[in-house]
Every structure is written in structure tokens, then in C-alpha cells.
Design an enzyme around this catalytic site. Structure first.
Site, PDB file in Angstrom:
ATOM      1  N   HIS A  47       0.845   5.237   1.269  1.00 30.81           N
ATOM      2  CA  HIS A  47       0.110   6.116   2.180  1.00 30.81           C
ATOM      3  C   HIS A  47       0.806   7.481   2.197  1.00 30.81           C
ATOM      4  O   HIS A  47       2.030   7.550   2.289  1.00 30.81           O
ATOM      5  CB  HIS A  47       0.093   5.504   3.583  1.00 30.81           C
ATOM      6  CG  HIS A  47      -0.683   6.337   4.548  1.00 30.81           C
ATOM      7  ND1 HIS A  47      -2.063   6.423   4.512  1.00 30.81           N
ATOM      8  CD2 HIS A  47      -0.280   7.146   5.553  1.00 30.81           C
ATOM      9  CE1 HIS A  47      -2.469   7.247   5.455  1.00 30.81           C
ATOM     10  NE2 HIS A  47      -1.416   7.699   6.107  1.00 30.81           N
ATOM     11  N   SER A  66       4.820   6.799   2.328  1.00 28.30           N
ATOM     12  CA  SER A  66       5.357   5.504   2.764  1.00 28.30           C
ATOM     13  C   SER A  66       4.741   4.396   1.929  1.00 28.30           C
ATOM     14  O   SER A  66       3.546   4.428   1.634  1.00 28.30           O
ATOM     15  CB  SER A  66       4.985   5.236   4.227  1.00 28.30           C
ATOM     16  OG  SER A  66       5.361   6.304   5.067  1.00 28.30           O
ATOM     17  N   ASP A  99      -3.386   1.318   7.780  1.00 28.01           N
ATOM     18  CA  ASP A  99      -2.094   1.838   7.318  1.00 28.01           C
ATOM     19  C   ASP A  99      -0.954   1.309   8.185  1.00 28.01           C
ATOM     20  O   ASP A  99      -0.036   2.038   8.557  1.00 28.01           O
ATOM     21  CB  ASP A  99      -2.113   3.367   7.275  1.00 28.01           C
ATOM     22  CG  ASP A  99      -3.182   3.879   6.319  1.00 28.01           C
ATOM     23  OD1 ASP A  99      -3.303   3.306   5.227  1.00 28.01           O
ATOM     24  OD2 ASP A  99      -3.908   4.817   6.667  1.00 28.01           O
ATOM     25  N   ASN A 132       0.856  -1.186   0.000  1.00 20.56           N
ATOM     26  CA  ASN A 132       0.000   0.000   0.000  1.00 20.56           C
ATOM     27  C   ASN A 132       0.892   1.236   0.000  1.00 20.56           C
ATOM     28  O   ASN A 132       2.002   1.205   0.547  1.00 20.56           O
ATOM     29  CB  ASN A 132      -0.887   0.018   1.247  1.00 20.56           C
ATOM     30  CG  ASN A 132      -1.822   1.213   1.282  1.00 20.56           C
ATOM     31  OD1 ASN A 132      -2.442   1.557   0.269  1.00 20.56           O
ATOM     32  ND2 ASN A 132      -1.930   1.876   2.421  1.00 20.56           N
TER      33      ASN A 132
HETATM   34  C1  GRF Z   1      -2.549   8.901  -2.798  1.00 23.81           C
HETATM   35  O1  GRF Z   1      -2.213  10.047  -2.078  1.00 23.81           O
HETATM   36  C2  GRF Z   1      -2.252   7.670  -1.996  1.00 23.81           C
HETATM   37  O2  GRF Z   1      -1.137   7.806  -1.177  1.00 23.81           O
HETATM   38  C3  GRF Z   1      -3.482   7.542  -1.164  1.00 23.81           C
HETATM   39  O3  GRF Z   1      -4.542   7.901  -2.019  1.00 23.81           O
HETATM   40  C4  GRF Z   1      -4.049   8.790  -3.031  1.00 23.81           C
HETATM   41  C5  GRF Z   1      -4.399   8.159  -4.347  1.00 23.81           C
HETATM   42  O4  GRF Z   1      -4.125   9.011  -5.416  1.00 23.81           O
HETATM   43  N1  GRF Z   1      -3.590   6.230  -0.593  1.00 23.81           N
HETATM   44  P1  GRF Z   1      -4.146   8.436  -6.903  1.00 23.81           P
HETATM   45  O5  GRF Z   1      -5.514   7.795  -7.108  1.00 23.81           O
HETATM   46  O6  GRF Z   1      -3.039   7.462  -7.041  1.00 23.81           O
HETATM   47  O7  GRF Z   1      -3.978   9.639  -7.772  1.00 23.81           O
END
Ligand code: GRF
Length: 203
Positions: free
Chosen positions: A116, A143, A152, A114
Site C-alpha cells: 500500500h 507499507s 488496507d 499487500n
Molecule cells: C502501487 O502504488 C501499489 O502500492 C498500489 O497500487 C499501485 C500498483 O502499481 N496498491 P503497479 O501496478 O505495481 O505498478
């Protein structure tokens, strides 16, 4: 003829615009990439990333959680069925806005990543940029971690820090962090898949 190099079959799970997904697809297209994106799956039919993936010739699937009412287990079972149908080996969550149950987390233990938008363990959950600004932090970042059962949570695989500027808003900071995400996630996933391929050759 030499055997084509094996590549890890990756599914990317999204709920929104999929800019991280696009960065992963770009990385998979580079020569020598250790992974290929074989599936983009969303829990929302309106996720913008689906059209982007489709235009790149990648299989897409929608498993709408709304169709399952509150039955999270049944939704995850349906997701798993699609992952199985595409012989997925590694799952990359990229803005997939669902809390997973232990069913999927355990099924993919050690094989689900994932990204984050904070320097974990700071700020799990939502509104990470506003929280970093409110705390007066000097830096923010992102991260990549293996998915475990907490929110997370899970072993960190990589992080990237960006400075916080005096005039930052949550939106301006999000933009700077997102640019870092687009560099970090492909690099970490590539390392992860290279290690996996090296491990499977050694066995
Ligand atoms: C990103 O900031 C990611 O870290 C978070 O959700 C957002 C997704 O953005 N989990 P995208 O759909 O990849 O543009």
C-alpha cells in the site's frame, strides 16, 4: 544429486501495470530466491502486467469480475479455483483493485500480503499521495502488510519512508514512493518466504 531447494509458490494478483509484480519476478530470478512466481492473475484482461508476465514465461490468468455481475463471492470462488490449480502457497496483492470479501481473506489468512502506498496506519484507501501532501506531512512511503478484513488493514511486515519535497505533486511523490515499493516488496516477501520455509523444515 542434491535435492533442489524448495521455493514458496507465489501468485501475484494485479489490476494494472504491474510494476511491483515485475519487481517480484525479478527478485524470484535471483540466485537463492526463496520464492517463485508461478501465476499472475488479474481481474482485468487489459492489465498491462499480464503481457509482461507472459513474456517472462509465467502463467497468467484473467478472472474478470465484470463477468460475475455483482456476485463477489462467485468471483472470488473462481479466483480460488485458479489459485488451487497452480498449487499456490502465498498470494501477493500488487495493485489488485478489488475489495476482498471474508471468503478469500480467511482462506488466505497469514498467507496473503499487500503493498500500500502510504505509511499505514496513515491513509488507507485511495489518493494517498494527495492526502499526505494536503496534510503537510514531511514524509510519505509504503507499507507491506498481511491482509485482514478491513481496508488496507492487517499486521505490518515492513515499511519504507521517503521524504516529501516542497515542490512535490501527487504524481512526483507517487513516482518516488513507487521506487521505494519496488525495493520493499521483494525484500519483505523474501523474508516472509524464508521464514515460512524455515518453519516447514522445523515441523
Ligand atoms: C502501487 O502504488 C501499489 O502500492 C498500489 O497500487 C499501485 C500498483 O502499481 N496498491 P503497479 O501496478 O505495481 O505498478
Amino acid at each position: 544429486m542434491p535435492e533442489p531447494r524448495a521455493r514458496v509458490r507465489v501468485a501475484v494478483l494485479i489490476s494494472g501495470s504491474g510494476s511491483n509484480m515485475a519487481a517480484l519476478i525479478d527478485a524470484a530470478d535471483r540466485p537463492g530466491a526463496p520464492f517463485e512466481v508461478v501465476l499472475v492473475l488479474s481481474n482485468k484482461a487489459e492489465a498491462g502486467g499480464l503481457a509482461v508476465a507472459g513474456a517472462r514465461g509465467i502463467a497468467t490468468a484473467v478472472v474478470a469480475h465484470k463477468a460475475f455481475g455483482g456476485d463477489r463471492a462467485a468471483h472470488e470462488q473462481a479466483v480460488q479455483t485458479v489459485l488451487d490449480a497452480h498449487a499456490v502457497q502465498v498470494v501477493a496483492l500488487a495493485g489488485y483493485m478489488r475489495l476482498l470479501t471474508p471468503f478469500l481473506v480467511r482462506r488466505w489468512a497469514g498467507r496473503m500480503l499487500n503493498i500500500h502506498p502510504s505509511l499505514l496506519p496513515k491513509y488507507p484507501g485511495l489518493d494517498t499521495h494527495a492526502r499526505a501532501l494536503a496534510a503537510g506531512d514531511a514524509e510519505a512511503g509504503c507499507s507491506v502488510h498481511l491482509v485482514a478484513e478491513g481496508i488496507d488493514d492487517g499486521p505490518l511486515l515492513g515499511q519504507s519512508a521517503v521524504p516529501i519535497m516542497a515542490d512535490d505533486t501527487p504524481a512526483s511523490l507517487a513516482q518516488r514512493v513507487l521506487a521505494a515499493e519496488h525495493r520493499l516488496y521483494p525484500a519483505v516477501l523474501a523474508d516472509f518466504c524464508r521464514d515460512r520455509l524455515a518453519g516447514s523444515q522445523a515441523r
